[in-house]
Design an enzyme around this catalytic site. Structure first.
Site, mmCIF file in Angstrom:
data_model
loop_
_atom_site.group_PDB
_atom_site.id
_atom_site.type_symbol
_atom_site.label_atom_id
_atom_site.label_comp_id
_atom_site.label_asym_id
_atom_site.label_seq_id
_atom_site.Cartn_x
_atom_site.Cartn_y
_atom_site.Cartn_z
ATOM 1 N N PHE A 104 0.994 -0.944 -0.120
ATOM 2 C CA PHE A 104 0.071 -0.417 -0.293
ATOM 3 C C PHE A 104 0.509 1.216 0.057
ATOM 4 O O PHE A 104 0.909 2.285 0.973
ATOM 5 C CB PHE A 104 -0.624 0.473 0.997
ATOM 6 C CG PHE A 104 -1.739 -1.506 1.305
ATOM 7 C CD1 PHE A 104 -3.120 -1.412 1.203
ATOM 8 C CD2 PHE A 104 -1.378 -2.261 1.947
ATOM 9 C CE1 PHE A 104 -3.814 -2.938 0.742
ATOM 10 C CE2 PHE A 104 -2.186 -3.139 2.620
ATOM 11 C CZ PHE A 104 -3.633 -3.216 2.062
ATOM 12 N N CYS A 149 -5.593 2.863 9.924
ATOM 13 C CA CYS A 149 -6.312 3.947 9.767
ATOM 14 C C CYS A 149 -7.625 4.258 10.559
ATOM 15 O O CYS A 149 -8.301 4.893 9.881
ATOM 16 C CB CYS A 149 -5.403 4.444 8.963
ATOM 17 S SG CYS A 149 -5.655 3.893 7.430
HETATM 18 N N1 SAH Z 1 2.159 4.471 2.843
HETATM 19 C C1 SAH Z 1 1.780 6.146 1.613
HETATM 20 C C2 SAH Z 1 0.035 5.707 2.301
HETATM 21 C C3 SAH Z 1 -1.228 4.250 2.563
HETATM 22 S S1 SAH Z 1 -2.376 4.807 2.399
HETATM 23 C C4 SAH Z 1 2.411 6.553 2.690
HETATM 24 O O1 SAH Z 1 3.437 7.081 3.497
HETATM 25 O O2 SAH Z 1 1.979 7.638 1.721
HETATM 26 C C5 SAH Z 1 -3.138 3.093 0.881
HETATM 27 C C6 SAH Z 1 -2.934 3.148 -0.072
HETATM 28 O O3 SAH Z 1 -3.427 1.834 -0.830
HETATM 29 C C7 SAH Z 1 -3.456 3.949 -1.739
HETATM 30 O O4 SAH Z 1 -2.743 4.450 -2.467
HETATM 31 C C8 SAH Z 1 -4.393 2.968 -2.105
HETATM 32 O O5 SAH Z 1 -4.371 2.947 -3.298
HETATM 33 C C9 SAH Z 1 -3.913 1.269 -2.375
HETATM 34 N N2 SAH Z 1 -4.600 0.240 -1.459
HETATM 35 C C10 SAH Z 1 -6.210 0.767 -1.541
HETATM 36 N N3 SAH Z 1 -6.719 -1.336 -1.767
HETATM 37 C C11 SAH Z 1 -5.328 -1.693 -2.380
HETATM 38 C C12 SAH Z 1 -5.538 -3.238 -2.152
HETATM 39 N N4 SAH Z 1 -6.342 -3.922 -2.212
HETATM 40 N N5 SAH Z 1 -3.765 -3.399 -2.735
HETATM 41 C C13 SAH Z 1 -3.068 -2.980 -3.122
HETATM 42 N N6 SAH Z 1 -3.057 -1.399 -3.011
HETATM 43 C C14 SAH Z 1 -4.098 -1.333 -1.860
#
Ligand code: SAH
Length: 407
Positions: A239, A351
């Site tokens: 993510f 979160c």
């Molecule tokens: N760690 C990041 C913030 C993560 S926000 C930072 O430090 O900036 C969560 C992210 O999860 C988003 O980019 C979203 O696109 C992604 N996401 C949501 N569901 C997902 C899934 N099932 N598989 C992969 N990515 C996913």
């Protein structure tokens, strides 16, 4: 359904009022700012969406001045708990000035920070994130919506930022009966991503199309802390969004970082951020995939890592969703732990307001038990200090994380 009373029967005839059911005043007496619809016995007057109402106990005792929200289960959100502090323009301006002044006192190592954090700053439904000379506002309550012009003007004055951009496109607006809105409120709309710096790393933030207000500022210090563990390590960043943890790991000398996200746009931004910092692109791999599936695939391929980051989106916006969310957290933590080398670290975050720190730890412990690995909690993570939490409003304590060391 609350009964509609006549203004005459209400205590403060000139101001609309909500009178609570017997015994339902307890949370407001503890200064919890939300009034749920089921707690309301009677409504006096005809308050409009976002209008200030007096909230009273069944006994008639004054409890709070609050913003009325007819469409929401959270029927009113308190602005203040003292009767002589009825919110007006000056009151709201002062709240904004105070919030911004508290951030200045934090002296953060970044030109991007949260200036207003909703309830924790006495401004329910208002979030304002500063990115260099631009402030992104997100308005998610009927009360903040009603005062939008004053709040935006106060933010511009207090921050000294010429540009204000609105990203009120969160789903929760629908719950308040509000339409989605985004666009420039002051100054020109950004033609290009805004450059921010965080602990010495640069990121280009696209405030108009990025997720939330553009960047996840709450993870600022956690990115630095996790990065510091990554020298000469093989890292899996799940993510990854625009590469927050990826960049801090590479800057600290990671051997390899594999970054996974299901948003192609976020991955492109991540690659650009890496280039912006002159980091070694040959150590970085960007994977457009669903994390749930990708973790299984990595296991099938026999892969393993020294450091794994799990920073998923909110699985449980409220405690009602906690059970479904728990299955999601357990699944990714279980599979991540199986990919972790002995002596490796898992930085695992949630979160979700609906999953508190205790529950989160239990879920992760369940995952470790099922993965048959033993771990030590080396550290607990929270949101950065520009995201304060009100003691009386634990729902605001949404970000929690564990740093686990696999035995
Ligand atoms: N760690 C990041 C913030 C993560 S926000 C930072 O430090 O900036 C969560 C992210 O999860 C988003 O980019 C979203 O696109 C992604 N996401 C949501 N569901 C997902 C899934 N099932 N598989 C992969 N990515 C996913």
């Amino acid at each position: 359904m609350a009964k509609q009373g006549t203004a005459k029967a209400g205590r403060a005839a000139e101001v609309p009022a909500l009178v609570l059911k017997e015994g339902r005043e307890k949370s407001l007496l503890r200064r919890h700012p939300w009034v749920f619809s089921g707690a309301v016995a009677q409504i006096y007057g005809s308050p409009q969406s976002g209008e200030t109402v007096a909230v009273r106990a069944a006994s008639g005792r004054f409890l709070a001045w609050a913003a009325y929200s007819p469409a929401s289960q959270i029927r009113a959100r308190a602005w203040s708990f003292s009767e002589d502090e009825k919110p007006d323009e000056d009151f709201l301006r002062a709240r904004v000035v105070d919030a911004v002044a508290r951030r200045a006192a934090l002296a953060l190592d970044s030109n991007a920070l949260r200036l207003v954090n909703g309830e924790a700053d006495g401004l329910p439904g208002l979030v304002a994130d500063r990115y260099d000379d631009l402030v992104v506002v997100q308005i998610t309550s009927a009360g903040a919506e009603r005062w939008r012009a004053v709040l935006v003007d106060a933010l511009q004055a207090a921050s000294g930022c010429p540009r204000i951009y609105e990203r009120s496109d969160a789903d929760v607006r629908a719950l308040e009966g509000l339409e989605m809105r985004s666009g420039a409120l002051a100054g020109s709309p950004p033609q290009a991503p805004v450059l921010i710096s965080e602990h010495g790393l640069q990121y280009a933030v696209d405030v108009s199309t990025g997720q939330k207000t553009g960047f996840f500022l709450d993870q600022r210090d956690n990115r630095l802390a996790v990065g510091a563990l990554c020298a000469d390590r093989d890292v899996l960043n799940c993510f990854c969004y625009t590469g927050g943890f990826t960049l801090s790991a590479l800057a600290a000398g990671a051997r390899s970082v594999s970054s996974v996200d299901s948003s192609a746009g976020a991955l492109t931004a991540g690659r650009n951020n890496l280039e912006l910092n002159g980091l070694d692109a040959s150590r970085a791999q960007w994977v457009d995939a669903d994390v749930f599936r990708h973790l299984r695939q990595l296991k099938a391929e026999g892969r393993s890592f020294d450091v794994i980051v799990l920073d998923p989106p909110k699985f449980a916006p409220t405690s009602k969703d906690a059970e479904r969310a728990a299955r999601g957290y357990k699944d990714i933590n279980l599979h991540a732990l199986q990919l972790l080398r002995p002596g490796g670290y898992l930085a695992s975050f949630s979160c979700s307001s609906g999953v508190n720190a205790d529950l989160f730890q239990k879920i992760v412990a369940g995952a470790a038990a099922d993965a048959a690995v033993s771990c030590r909690i080396e550290r607990r993570f929270h949101a950065a200090p520009d995201h304060p939490v009100l003691l009386e409003f634990p729902e605001g304590d949404y970000l929690k994380g564990l740093l686990l060391l696999r035995q």
